[in-house]
Design a protein around this motif. Sequence first.
Motif, PDB file in Angstrom:
ATOM      1  N   PRO A  59      38.638  41.513  40.918  1.00 19.36           N
ATOM      2  CA  PRO A  59      40.323  41.061  41.462  1.00 19.36           C
ATOM      3  C   PRO A  59      40.327  41.695  42.664  1.00 19.36           C
ATOM      4  O   PRO A  59      39.907  43.271  42.872  1.00 19.36           O
ATOM      5  CB  PRO A  59      40.664  41.624  40.180  1.00 19.36           C
ATOM      6  N   VAL A  60      41.434  40.919  43.453  1.00 23.22           N
ATOM      7  CA  VAL A  60      42.299  41.991  44.413  1.00 23.22           C
ATOM      8  C   VAL A  60      43.710  41.847  44.127  1.00 23.22           C
ATOM      9  O   VAL A  60      44.089  41.266  43.370  1.00 23.22           O
ATOM     10  CB  VAL A  60      42.461  40.726  45.243  1.00 23.22           C
TER      11      VAL A  60
ATOM     12  N   LEU B 138      44.803  39.390  41.517  1.00 27.37           N
ATOM     13  CA  LEU B 138      44.208  37.632  41.529  1.00 27.37           C
ATOM     14  C   LEU B 138      42.908  37.909  41.269  1.00 27.37           C
ATOM     15  O   LEU B 138      42.152  38.802  41.992  1.00 27.37           O
ATOM     16  CB  LEU B 138      44.904  36.950  42.597  1.00 27.37           C
ATOM     17  N   GLY B 139      42.506  37.321  40.234  1.00 26.54           N
ATOM     18  CA  GLY B 139      41.095  37.274  40.459  1.00 26.54           C
ATOM     19  C   GLY B 139      40.119  36.736  41.158  1.00 26.54           C
ATOM     20  O   GLY B 139      40.627  35.830  42.386  1.00 26.54           O
ATOM     21  N   HIS B 140      39.128  37.451  42.092  1.00 21.22           N
ATOM     22  CA  HIS B 140      38.347  36.740  42.758  1.00 21.22           C
ATOM     23  C   HIS B 140      38.325  35.342  43.605  1.00 21.22           C
ATOM     24  O   HIS B 140      38.425  35.517  44.548  1.00 21.22           O
ATOM     25  CB  HIS B 140      37.087  37.653  42.798  1.00 21.22           C
ATOM     26  N   GLY B 141      38.440  34.369  42.624  1.00 16.63           N
ATOM     27  CA  GLY B 141      38.265  32.697  42.673  1.00 16.63           C
ATOM     28  C   GLY B 141      39.812  32.632  43.516  1.00 16.63           C
ATOM     29  O   GLY B 141      39.781  31.903  44.526  1.00 16.63           O
ATOM     30  N   MET B 142      40.543  33.335  42.882  1.00 14.77           N
ATOM     31  CA  MET B 142      41.566  32.461  43.347  1.00 14.77           C
ATOM     32  C   MET B 142      42.338  33.593  44.580  1.00 14.77           C
ATOM     33  O   MET B 142      43.046  32.477  45.705  1.00 14.77           O
ATOM     34  CB  MET B 142      43.165  33.248  42.214  1.00 14.77           C
TER      35      MET B 142
END
Lengths: 77, 576
Positions: free
Chosen positions: A52-53, A64-68
């Motif tokens: 996550p970021v 936020l999750g990586h994909g988001m």
Amino acid sequence: MKKISLVQMKENQKGKVAEVLGGSSLQHRMMSLGVYPGSNITKLSHFALRGPVAVKVGRAVLALGHGMASKVIVSLE
Amino acid sequence: MIKRVFLIGNPNVGKSVVFSRLTGVHVVSSNYPGTTVEISRGYLKIANDRLEVIDLPGTYSLQPSSRAEEVAVSLLKDNQRHEMAVVNVVDATNLERNLFLTLQLIEEGYPVVVCLNMCDDTAHRGINIDAARLSEMLGVAVIPTCGLTGSGVKPLIEAIRNARTSGGKERTHLERWQEIGRIVEETQHLSHRHHNLREILEDASLRPFSGMLIASLVIYASFRFVRFLAEWLIANVFDPAFYDIYQPLLIKISSALGSGGFLHHLLIGELIDGRIDFKQSLGLLTTAPYIEIAMVLPYIISFYLVLGILEDVGFLPRLAMLLDNILHRLGLHGFTIIPILLGFGCNVPGIIATRVLESRRERFIAATIIAIGVPCVPLQAMIFGFLGKFGGLYVASVYLTLLLVIILLGMILNRFLKGYSPEFLLEIPPYRLPPLSILFKKLYFRIKGFLIDAMPVVLLGVLVINILLFLKLFDLFTMAFEPLIKGLFGLPKEAVVGLAIGFLRKDVAVGMLMPLGLSVKQLFIATALLAMSFPCVATFAVLLKELGLKDFLKSVFVMLAVGTIAGTLLNILIPG
């Protein structure tokens, strides 16, 4: 003005959200959390291996999750 | 005429504290988004009127993204406008983000009162909000309050009585944010301050390396402290009370009953070497209260004290972020660590807390994992109490086995269940120092809840078991299960009674196994099985309610399979 995704930003880098890619439900959720075109955003940290970021938007800290995170496009000053 | 008052606001703004202030009803509050997943109702008396007050789960907007939020929004829509007042609790330290929901509520025409909460915190952070100007710009009443101290509650009640339907033109999301920018510009004044220690810690806990370091230290310290405090309480408070004060009384009762017979069997149980043994006698007045009060209650106290501190300080969302990566491999995301941790206290609130998860699939995996792999405090207390005397290695092995089961099970479910896991999106709250009064109040209610839930079941359970034992009715049952219990798990056939009692309560179940004189290996297998196989009846009920019949049956099937496979494997793999 350079546009990159949240994932590509460096830690402590600041920018303005340019657009949120993805479906309207993701856009709605981001919008209600304060991530909308024009809002100021600062990247705080990033976890390895597609983790996550963490960002600061307004006065709130969001994870936020990586994909988001890869769908949030930021323009750098 | 207003009949109902709804409390609505973003997650983690202190709605539940305001609710307690308005109604006098206590609800659990914490420092992470999504503490309230159930709807609490209470009553507010004004003069001769009695208004129903409803505390809704937190939501960022009127377009819900989880089941808990869905419930909040639909409840609001189902009520007559002129019979309701909507109290929008707003976090003053984060005005901008909170106003998004406020504007939506006003646009939809709800009778809104804005409750501007957390005023002490705002002063610390150098934020100054002009409530009068804010009220003017929004067109609804704005009442500054401080939930923790209760200031501003009276004017809030006054404003609720005068709430009128608002209204305005509908805006697009972007127009709404532009409007918010305008409002904040005029009403909020920030004074610049330097970084303080708290903020340095907040930042450090979000970075991968320092975050992991802090988290490992916190978790290790928490675990050690829970055990230390519980053992201290047992050795210095509960055991002396039972052995020095209570036992002499029981000896008198025992001899008055003639040291035998049906009534003696029920109340005192069996005498071990002619003496009352609190751990083995299995009587209504001996083992039943001893297990619950002297063995389990100390762990309940220490566990919930530590959990309460971690919750209120705001550590858990940071832990969620650190574990997001790992939990993704199990088809879950980081936030699931919070229901899992709650499950370590009692599986029931853990499973209820899975409501904040976005998808059905995720809720299924999380609930099943909690029911199978997460032992509740009563069971853990018994594991410490009985297995602990053979050495820490055995206790650690039980946890390791359960961890392995959780990981394997999660990976398998993630692989074979249709669908995908939604991504992690969580607001990380600032660290807060909770006032001691709030911490202890929460602890008090959790302990009270435990005693009210557990004691009747334990007493009834021991009563029924004792009658059945006296009439020797278990024999047929033990014979029927002998092949499974003895053949696969290597346990004596009588152990099936203990395992079956696990359906009622896990702690009593371990107590039932004690008089059987199991070897360490057998005890290890039996406790691991008790943790994995069937959850107790309360967990079953809540699992059925949360998952629905079809998924519930699926989950039960997984449990039976996991229990049987793991029990057999342990029996084969552990040298005897």
